[in-house]
Write an enzyme that holds these catalytic residues in place. Structure first.
Site, PDB file in Angstrom:
ATOM      1  N   TYR A   1      57.116 -10.622 -19.177  1.00 50.40           N
ATOM      2  CA  TYR A   1      56.997 -11.901 -19.902  1.00 50.40           C
ATOM      3  C   TYR A   1      58.258 -12.747 -19.696  1.00 50.40           C
ATOM      4  O   TYR A   1      58.172 -13.942 -19.396  1.00 50.40           O
ATOM      5  CB  TYR A   1      56.745 -11.644 -21.398  1.00 50.40           C
ATOM      6  CG  TYR A   1      56.836 -12.917 -22.228  1.00 50.40           C
ATOM      7  CD1 TYR A   1      55.858 -13.912 -22.119  1.00 50.40           C
ATOM      8  CD2 TYR A   1      57.906 -13.140 -23.094  1.00 50.40           C
ATOM      9  CE1 TYR A   1      55.944 -15.087 -22.852  1.00 50.40           C
ATOM     10  CE2 TYR A   1      57.999 -14.314 -23.836  1.00 50.40           C
ATOM     11  CZ  TYR A   1      57.014 -15.278 -23.710  1.00 50.40           C
ATOM     12  OH  TYR A   1      57.111 -16.452 -24.438  1.00 50.40           O
TER      13      TYR A   1
ATOM     14  N   GLY B   1      47.575 -26.128 -23.574  1.00 44.95           N
ATOM     15  CA  GLY B   1      47.411 -24.898 -24.365  1.00 44.95           C
ATOM     16  C   GLY B   1      47.217 -25.201 -25.839  1.00 44.95           C
ATOM     17  O   GLY B   1      47.854 -24.606 -26.706  1.00 44.95           O
TER      18      GLY B   1
ATOM     19  N   LYS C   1      58.678 -16.503 -17.943  1.00 41.16           N
ATOM     20  CA  LYS C   1      59.270 -17.691 -18.576  1.00 41.16           C
ATOM     21  C   LYS C   1      60.469 -18.187 -17.765  1.00 41.16           C
ATOM     22  O   LYS C   1      60.660 -19.393 -17.593  1.00 41.16           O
ATOM     23  CB  LYS C   1      59.697 -17.384 -20.016  1.00 41.16           C
ATOM     24  CG  LYS C   1      58.571 -17.033 -20.961  1.00 41.16           C
ATOM     25  CD  LYS C   1      57.483 -18.084 -21.007  1.00 41.16           C
ATOM     26  CE  LYS C   1      57.847 -19.352 -21.736  1.00 41.16           C
ATOM     27  NZ  LYS C   1      56.736 -20.334 -21.744  1.00 41.16           N
TER      28      LYS C   1
ATOM     29  N   ARG D   1      41.476 -23.810 -22.146  1.00 42.19           N
ATOM     30  CA  ARG D   1      40.866 -23.198 -20.960  1.00 42.19           C
ATOM     31  C   ARG D   1      39.367 -23.419 -20.934  1.00 42.19           C
ATOM     32  O   ARG D   1      38.786 -23.626 -19.887  1.00 42.19           O
ATOM     33  CB  ARG D   1      41.152 -21.699 -20.951  1.00 42.19           C
ATOM     34  CG  ARG D   1      42.508 -21.413 -20.414  1.00 42.19           C
ATOM     35  CD  ARG D   1      42.598 -19.998 -20.003  1.00 42.19           C
ATOM     36  NE  ARG D   1      43.201 -19.189 -21.051  1.00 42.19           N
ATOM     37  CZ  ARG D   1      43.718 -18.017 -20.823  1.00 42.19           C
ATOM     38  NH1 ARG D   1      43.678 -17.504 -19.613  1.00 42.19           N
ATOM     39  NH2 ARG D   1      44.279 -17.334 -21.793  1.00 42.19           N
TER      40      ARG D   1
ATOM     41  N   LEU E   1      45.570 -22.966 -16.197  1.00 41.18           N
ATOM     42  CA  LEU E   1      46.809 -22.930 -15.407  1.00 41.18           C
ATOM     43  C   LEU E   1      46.568 -22.342 -14.019  1.00 41.18           C
ATOM     44  O   LEU E   1      47.312 -22.625 -13.079  1.00 41.18           O
ATOM     45  CB  LEU E   1      47.871 -22.091 -16.123  1.00 41.18           C
ATOM     46  CG  LEU E   1      48.419 -22.635 -17.453  1.00 41.18           C
ATOM     47  CD1 LEU E   1      49.324 -21.604 -18.113  1.00 41.18           C
ATOM     48  CD2 LEU E   1      49.166 -23.940 -17.235  1.00 41.18           C
TER      49      LEU E   1
ATOM     50  N   ALA F   1      51.315 -24.327 -22.655  1.00 45.31           N
ATOM     51  CA  ALA F   1      50.447 -23.229 -22.220  1.00 45.31           C
ATOM     52  C   ALA F   1      51.216 -22.255 -21.339  1.00 45.31           C
ATOM     53  O   ALA F   1      51.950 -22.661 -20.437  1.00 45.31           O
ATOM     54  CB  ALA F   1      49.251 -23.783 -21.439  1.00 45.31           C
TER      55      ALA F   1
ATOM     56  N   ILE G   1      51.976 -22.464 -31.543  1.00 42.43           N
ATOM     57  CA  ILE G   1      52.953 -23.564 -31.619  1.00 42.43           C
ATOM     58  C   ILE G   1      52.259 -24.900 -31.359  1.00 42.43           C
ATOM     59  O   ILE G   1      52.530 -25.904 -32.030  1.00 42.43           O
ATOM     60  CB  ILE G   1      54.103 -23.348 -30.604  1.00 42.43           C
ATOM     61  CG1 ILE G   1      54.793 -22.007 -30.847  1.00 42.43           C
ATOM     62  CG2 ILE G   1      55.124 -24.479 -30.710  1.00 42.43           C
ATOM     63  CD1 ILE G   1      55.847 -21.644 -29.806  1.00 42.43           C
ATOM     64  N   ALA G   2      51.341 -24.904 -30.392  1.00 42.65           N
ATOM     65  CA  ALA G   2      50.675 -26.162 -30.020  1.00 42.65           C
ATOM     66  C   ALA G   2      49.933 -26.768 -31.209  1.00 42.65           C
ATOM     67  O   ALA G   2      49.962 -27.985 -31.412  1.00 42.65           O
ATOM     68  CB  ALA G   2      49.711 -25.918 -28.858  1.00 42.65           C
TER      69      ALA G   2
ATOM     70  N   VAL H   1      59.153 -17.103 -32.805  1.00 45.84           N
ATOM     71  CA  VAL H   1      58.548 -18.146 -33.640  1.00 45.84           C
ATOM     72  C   VAL H   1      57.654 -17.513 -34.713  1.00 45.84           C
ATOM     73  O   VAL H   1      56.673 -16.833 -34.404  1.00 45.84           O
ATOM     74  CB  VAL H   1      57.735 -19.135 -32.776  1.00 45.84           C
ATOM     75  CG1 VAL H   1      57.174 -20.247 -33.657  1.00 45.84           C
ATOM     76  CG2 VAL H   1      58.619 -19.728 -31.678  1.00 45.84           C
TER      77      VAL H   1
END
Ligand code: NDP
Length: 341
Positions: free
Chosen positions: A154, A8, A158, A33, A62, A82, A13-14, A185
């Site tokens: 969501y 991802g 997770k 993707r 994914l 991701a 964040i990545a 974040v």
């Protein structure tokens, strides 16, 4: 120097994790993707170029098996970041749960086949606190898990994805697993695309909300979350552990106050009045992004990041610095506009 795959790579964040890894001298590969739109990854190539580092991007989704063996081949570590994180509730929870859970299994299976040493997975506080409002007496820790019967899609995605990862790790002791559970974040954007968490700050600065909903979050800076992932790679004893990375509960009103103090003089009229529940509920009928907030009204997010501090040597910067840097970056990138009256 290690070879590290980040899944991802287009994510908020990545991007920061990739920057931190390249700064640390690591050789980075990222999955996206699709590589069809170069604009979505231009910032990553710019970061790698500016740092004189190595970055390769490959395609993998994914929702499919294709690409994961090639992506993990030759890698020593994987940061699995991701996961679908939309700004609006899905029509069907399977839209989130299926790619999150099946995708996590795909990444772990390919990692095991490729002989990857350790996978560091980005889970969330959504896998720890959801459906379990704080009782005011005990901060939630890594021992806690969300209540699947009382979670929004969501949080469910997770929680189930992280559980699937631990189940897989139990059956594959040769593959080490570390999980990072960040709070909300915030922090500077690397390019002009505000992710779901930063959208809250953008909406306040843009005065898209007439008042401030009473929402409580445990925020954390994206740069500190990126560093937590690097520490999780570099700390041998971290294997088999989950780590909360988040600060004290902060009410949305406090975030609005910091933004108002800092950017009000520049013409950004940040709302300060408290929004009653009925108003949020009414707004949520027309605005799907606002509807997501309804589940969190009035409850504080009280968690402890002591374990990450103790075992990873992790620390986080003050919330004020994070909020101000978030605000400055959405302004500098032209995602909000000042209003003089
Ligand atoms: P972003 O939405 O910015 O990034 C999510 C990434 O996941 C994107 O790269 C996205 O790719 C990718 N992705 C989504 N669906 C698929 C799919 N089907 N196949 C392949 N890739 C996919 O979110 P963040 O950077 O904020 O989040 C990163 C991780 O951190 C997620 O796992 C999230 O749950 C977790 N997290 C985030 C928090 C936050 O406040 N931001 C808090 C706690 C955890 P594409 O660009 O193509 O859509």
């Amino acid at each position: 120097m290690s070879r590290i795959l980040v899944t991802g790579a287009t994510g908020f964040i990545a991007g920061h994790a990739i920057e931190a890894l390249i700064k640390g001298g690591h050789e980075v590969r990222g999955t996206v993707r699709s590589l069809r739109d170069p604009a979505r990854v231009a910032h990553l190539h710019q970061i790698a170029y500016a740092l004189g580092g190595s970055l390769e991007l490959v395609e993998a989704d994914l929702s499919g098996d294709e690409g994961w063996d090639a992506a993990t081949a030759g890698q020593e570590y994987v940061l699995h970041m991701a996961s679908p994180f939309p700004a609006t509730p899905p029509r069907d929870e399977a839209e989130l749960v299926r790619p999150a859970v099946d995708g996590t299994r795909r990444v772990l299976e390919a990692s095991a086949r490729a002989g990857v040493r350790r996978v560091v997975m980005t889970s969330s506080l959504a896998a720890i606190t959801a459906g379990r409002p704080g009782d005011g007496e005990r901060r939630r820790t890594e021992e806690d898990w969300s209540d699947l019967d009382r979670t929004a899609p969501y949080a469910k995605s997770k929680t189930l994805a992280e559980r699937a990862a631990w189940d897989f790790a139990a059956q594959h002791p040769e593959l080490e697993l570390v999980v990072i559970n960040p709070g909300l974040v915030l922090g500077p954007l690397q390019h002009a695309a505000a992710g779901t968490s930063v959208a809250l700050v953008r909406r306040l600065l843009n005065r898209e909300l007439p008042a401030v909903p009473e929402l409580g979050f445990a925020p954390v800076d994206v740069r500190d979350v990126a560093r937590a992932h690097v520490l999780a790679v570099e700390t041998p004893a971290a294997a088999g552990n989950r780590y909360i990375c988040a600060g004290e509960n902060v009410w949305f009103g406090e975030i609005a106050q910091i933004l108002g103090e800092e950017f009000g003089p520049q013409g950004y009229r940040v709302p300060r009045r408290r929004m009653p529940y009925w108003m949020l509920w009414t707004a949520g009928r027309f605005d799907r992004e606002v509807r997501l907030g309804l589940d969190f009204v009035g409850s504080a997010e009280q968690v402890s990041a002591d374990k990450a501090r103790r075992e990873l040597g992790w620390s986080m910067r003050p919330v004020r610095e994070t909020v101000v840097d978030t605000g400055r970056s959405v302004i500098d990138l032209g995602l909000v506009r000042a209003r003089s009256s």
